[in-house]
Design a protein around this motif. Sequence first.
Motif, PDB file in Angstrom:
ATOM      1  N   TRP A  93     -61.693 -18.356 -19.225  1.00  0.00           N
ATOM      2  CA  TRP A  93     -62.052 -16.949 -19.034  1.00  0.00           C
ATOM      3  C   TRP A  93     -62.102 -16.177 -20.341  1.00  0.00           C
ATOM      4  O   TRP A  93     -62.376 -14.983 -20.339  1.00  0.00           O
ATOM      5  N   ILE A 105     -58.440 -12.123 -22.467  1.00  0.00           N
ATOM      6  CA  ILE A 105     -57.675 -11.882 -21.230  1.00  0.00           C
ATOM      7  C   ILE A 105     -57.170 -13.182 -20.621  1.00  0.00           C
ATOM      8  O   ILE A 105     -56.202 -13.162 -19.868  1.00  0.00           O
ATOM      9  N   ALA A 146     -54.996 -26.913 -10.028  1.00  0.00           N
ATOM     10  CA  ALA A 146     -55.999 -26.167  -9.262  1.00  0.00           C
ATOM     11  C   ALA A 146     -57.370 -26.829  -9.392  1.00  0.00           C
ATOM     12  O   ALA A 146     -58.200 -26.750  -8.476  1.00  0.00           O
ATOM     13  N   GLN A 189     -55.236  -4.085 -26.239  1.00  0.00           N
ATOM     14  CA  GLN A 189     -55.696  -5.477 -26.238  1.00  0.00           C
ATOM     15  C   GLN A 189     -54.529  -6.452 -26.140  1.00  0.00           C
ATOM     16  O   GLN A 189     -54.647  -7.494 -25.512  1.00  0.00           O
ATOM     17  N   TRP A 233     -53.180  -2.010 -18.978  1.00  0.00           N
ATOM     18  CA  TRP A 233     -52.410  -3.242 -18.762  1.00  0.00           C
ATOM     19  C   TRP A 233     -52.432  -3.643 -17.288  1.00  0.00           C
ATOM     20  O   TRP A 233     -52.671  -4.809 -16.954  1.00  0.00           O
ATOM     21  N   GLN A 284     -55.758  -5.089 -16.529  1.00  0.00           N
ATOM     22  CA  GLN A 284     -55.905  -6.445 -17.072  1.00  0.00           C
ATOM     23  C   GLN A 284     -55.162  -7.467 -16.198  1.00  0.00           C
ATOM     24  O   GLN A 284     -55.657  -8.564 -15.956  1.00  0.00           O
ATOM     25  N   MET A 324     -57.178  -8.181 -13.177  1.00  0.00           N
ATOM     26  CA  MET A 324     -58.294  -9.078 -13.485  1.00  0.00           C
ATOM     27  C   MET A 324     -57.803 -10.510 -13.670  1.00  0.00           C
ATOM     28  O   MET A 324     -58.438 -11.461 -13.191  1.00  0.00           O
ATOM     29  N   LYS A 325     -56.674 -10.691 -14.362  1.00  0.00           N
ATOM     30  CA  LYS A 325     -56.124 -12.040 -14.534  1.00  0.00           C
ATOM     31  C   LYS A 325     -55.810 -12.667 -13.164  1.00  0.00           C
ATOM     32  O   LYS A 325     -56.041 -13.858 -12.950  1.00  0.00           O
ATOM     33  N   GLN A 383     -59.053 -13.727 -11.585  1.00  0.00           N
ATOM     34  CA  GLN A 383     -59.534 -14.965 -12.213  1.00  0.00           C
ATOM     35  C   GLN A 383     -58.740 -16.168 -11.692  1.00  0.00           C
ATOM     36  O   GLN A 383     -59.318 -17.214 -11.367  1.00  0.00           O
ATOM     37  N   PHE A 439     -59.813 -16.912  -8.252  1.00  0.00           N
ATOM     38  CA  PHE A 439     -61.131 -17.555  -8.282  1.00  0.00           C
ATOM     39  C   PHE A 439     -60.974 -19.052  -8.517  1.00  0.00           C
ATOM     40  O   PHE A 439     -61.641 -19.874  -7.897  1.00  0.00           O
ATOM     41  N   ASP A 440     -60.076 -19.407  -9.437  1.00  0.00           N
ATOM     42  CA  ASP A 440     -59.837 -20.816  -9.785  1.00  0.00           C
ATOM     43  C   ASP A 440     -59.050 -21.571  -8.724  1.00  0.00           C
ATOM     44  O   ASP A 440     -58.964 -22.790  -8.793  1.00  0.00           O
ATOM     45  N   GLY A 441     -58.383 -20.846  -7.810  1.00  0.00           N
ATOM     46  CA  GLY A 441     -57.434 -21.487  -6.914  1.00  0.00           C
ATOM     47  C   GLY A 441     -56.045 -21.606  -7.497  1.00  0.00           C
ATOM     48  O   GLY A 441     -55.200 -22.328  -6.971  1.00  0.00           O
ATOM     49  N   ARG A 442     -55.794 -20.896  -8.614  1.00  0.00           N
ATOM     50  CA  ARG A 442     -54.436 -20.889  -9.197  1.00  0.00           C
ATOM     51  C   ARG A 442     -53.546 -19.867  -8.530  1.00  0.00           C
ATOM     52  O   ARG A 442     -52.344 -19.802  -8.804  1.00  0.00           O
ATOM     53  N   ARG A 472     -68.254 -16.065 -10.964  1.00  0.00           N
ATOM     54  CA  ARG A 472     -67.638 -16.226 -12.282  1.00  0.00           C
ATOM     55  C   ARG A 472     -68.357 -15.352 -13.316  1.00  0.00           C
ATOM     56  O   ARG A 472     -67.727 -14.663 -14.107  1.00  0.00           O
ATOM     57  N   LEU A 521     -67.353 -11.672 -13.133  1.00  0.00           N
ATOM     58  CA  LEU A 521     -66.045 -11.372 -13.730  1.00  0.00           C
ATOM     59  C   LEU A 521     -66.141 -11.425 -15.260  1.00  0.00           C
ATOM     60  O   LEU A 521     -65.603 -10.555 -15.954  1.00  0.00           O
ATOM     61  N   LEU A 522     -66.830 -12.436 -15.770  1.00  0.00           N
ATOM     62  CA  LEU A 522     -66.988 -12.546 -17.227  1.00  0.00           C
ATOM     63  C   LEU A 522     -67.751 -11.342 -17.782  1.00  0.00           C
ATOM     64  O   LEU A 522     -67.387 -10.804 -18.836  1.00  0.00           O
ATOM     65  N   CYS A 552     -65.455  -8.277 -17.920  1.00  0.00           N
ATOM     66  CA  CYS A 552     -64.490  -8.360 -19.024  1.00  0.00           C
ATOM     67  C   CYS A 552     -65.171  -8.145 -20.380  1.00  0.00           C
ATOM     68  O   CYS A 552     -64.577  -7.557 -21.286  1.00  0.00           O
ATOM     69  N   TYR A 559     -60.727  -1.435 -17.989  1.00  0.00           N
ATOM     70  CA  TYR A 559     -59.559  -2.039 -17.357  1.00  0.00           C
ATOM     71  C   TYR A 559     -58.701  -0.971 -16.675  1.00  0.00           C
ATOM     72  O   TYR A 559     -58.211  -1.171 -15.563  1.00  0.00           O
TER      73      TYR A 559
END
Lengths: 310, 310
Positions: free
Chosen positions: A164, A168, A258, B167, B176, B179, B182-183, B186, B189-192, B210, B213-214, B217, B225
């Motif tokens: 990503w 971030i 994952a 940042q 913050w 962010q 968003m994390k 993400q 999205f990955d399944g994490r 994907r 989201l990219l 960001c 954010y």
Amino acid sequence: MVSDQFMSVMPLALDPSLFTFRDSGRPARWWVGIDGGGTSTRAVVADVAGRVLGRGEAGASALNQGVDQAWRHIGEAIAQAGVPGLQLADCALGLGLSGTGVPAQRQAFVAADPGVARLALTTDGFAGLLGAHGGRPGALLISGTGSVAEALLEDGSQRMTGGWGWQIGDEGSGAWLGQQAMKLAQAAFDGRAPRGALAESVYAATGRRREDLLAFCAQAGQGGYASLARLVFENAHDPAAAALLDAAARALDELAVALHPTLPLALAGSIALRLAPRLSPALQARRVEPQGDAAAGALWLIQQRETSLA
Amino acid sequence: MVSDQFMSVMPLALDPSLFTFRDSGRPARWWVGIDGGGTSTRAVVADVAGRVLGRGEAGASALNQGVDQAWRHIGEAIAQAGVPGLQLADCALGLGLSGTGVPAQRQAFVAADPGVARLALTTDGFAGLLGAHGGRPGALLISGTGSVAEALLEDGSQRMTGGWGWQIGDEGSGAWLGQQAMKLAQAAFDGRAPRGALAESVYAATGRRREDLLAFCAQAGQGGYASLARLVFENAHDPAAAALLDAAARALDELAVALHPTLPLALAGSIALRLAPRLSPALQARRVEPQGDAAAGALWLIQQRETSLA
């Protein structure tokens, strides 16, 4: 005739959306694999029996640096391989190039084809995945400056977790470790965290005043933060640094689990290799040595294409 | 004569490094407090007995947008206060201006002084601290788009924690929180991570692919954010969102405790006020309502200076 190494197993029917092909209709006398990134281009040249004849290297061919430069450096890397009589017009090229995921860059690159016999283009990441597992199903966990995990599934499709971007995401990468080290140094400056060995090492690298830390962060970027990652490994005796290394390993664990729970897993990138001992036992049990690199994967790709045409 | 409100307690001997003074030697007929930021300039005008005569507002006077604009908007904000007969040349100005911490900007601003009777210049943050506690020792915890904590200590010096920028720092701020949302999106999205209500809200705001989201960001920045922060509050029933709100409150706790363990603490900024119920009991016990804003703090500053000259 194809080489035993790659074609002893029936190749997967790879998802066509993962590649771009261009075919002049002319026969090829050489098969070439190209791994092109933001720093260098590596070429491996084989004959049409799959025997490797030579290897070469040249400057960057990442597509975001311009497609004319990319083609120039690809040509130079192939010439560096020193294969007598080789002409680009007689080559079938497998290419794994950084920036291929951006449609406009990909199309511009193909449109600038100087007249090769055939080309098969994919991302450098997917070429790395093909190289690591010789074109068979498998997973690749990459952590260097950035981090991403990619898998080639049994149905020929690709899956990706992470990747990503360093600002971030890219948890468990060099840039991420460096950012965490800087956050620790900032917290220690404030008195929110102890001034341990890692924080002191960051101050030694960047300066000890608030303005020094702010100035470092203002210009660091991905590479600047990644340059701090070695401080985390060097100070692994500091509990704060050890905690960061464990957190990085956990983040890589999460990416790999994952991605796919069981596929054989190869590691790539200096950070992944250094963190390997901290990965979970489940991942350790899945770990395999990569069979080849991204250039080998790109060669495999064009080899498979040429063979299926034959 | 000075107003009871501010001068009933012996003023602190403020650390001279926190201010820049410029003195024409002429007497002043009005005292003016200015709070200048990136969006607007607010002025409060008083007579030399400290009685407030009027208030005005104009455009931005943050010094990074140019010192000529800053002086123009300061003049407009003072004129907007509508005090009959007021001339800028007869004013003693207290100024809390964003960007004053950058020496070149500070010096350029003072050099462009159009001829006021006197000026006392500090940052908008420190003026806010003076305003919140009427020039007495105290702490101010600010969390809006960014986060920082500042204290005026008993010895007249200042202390700051946080404020390292969106940042890499500004933990517990709106940017913050956005962010972190968003994390989470993400990772989901990955399944994490599970696709809970917060992740779904982020997808509704940014797109579900994907590349969506990219793309978000890539262009979000601090403001983009921060615009996601409200999703975290709106989805507080989602355990992942509740955990982020608690983490933000803990981060603000750490800023405030590292800043000073006991000073009375005022809160400022929309995120700090919304997170207030989640702050630790120890911080709740220290909490006080701010006495005034940054313009009041800037007025206090010039008032104290004028009084000490008298």
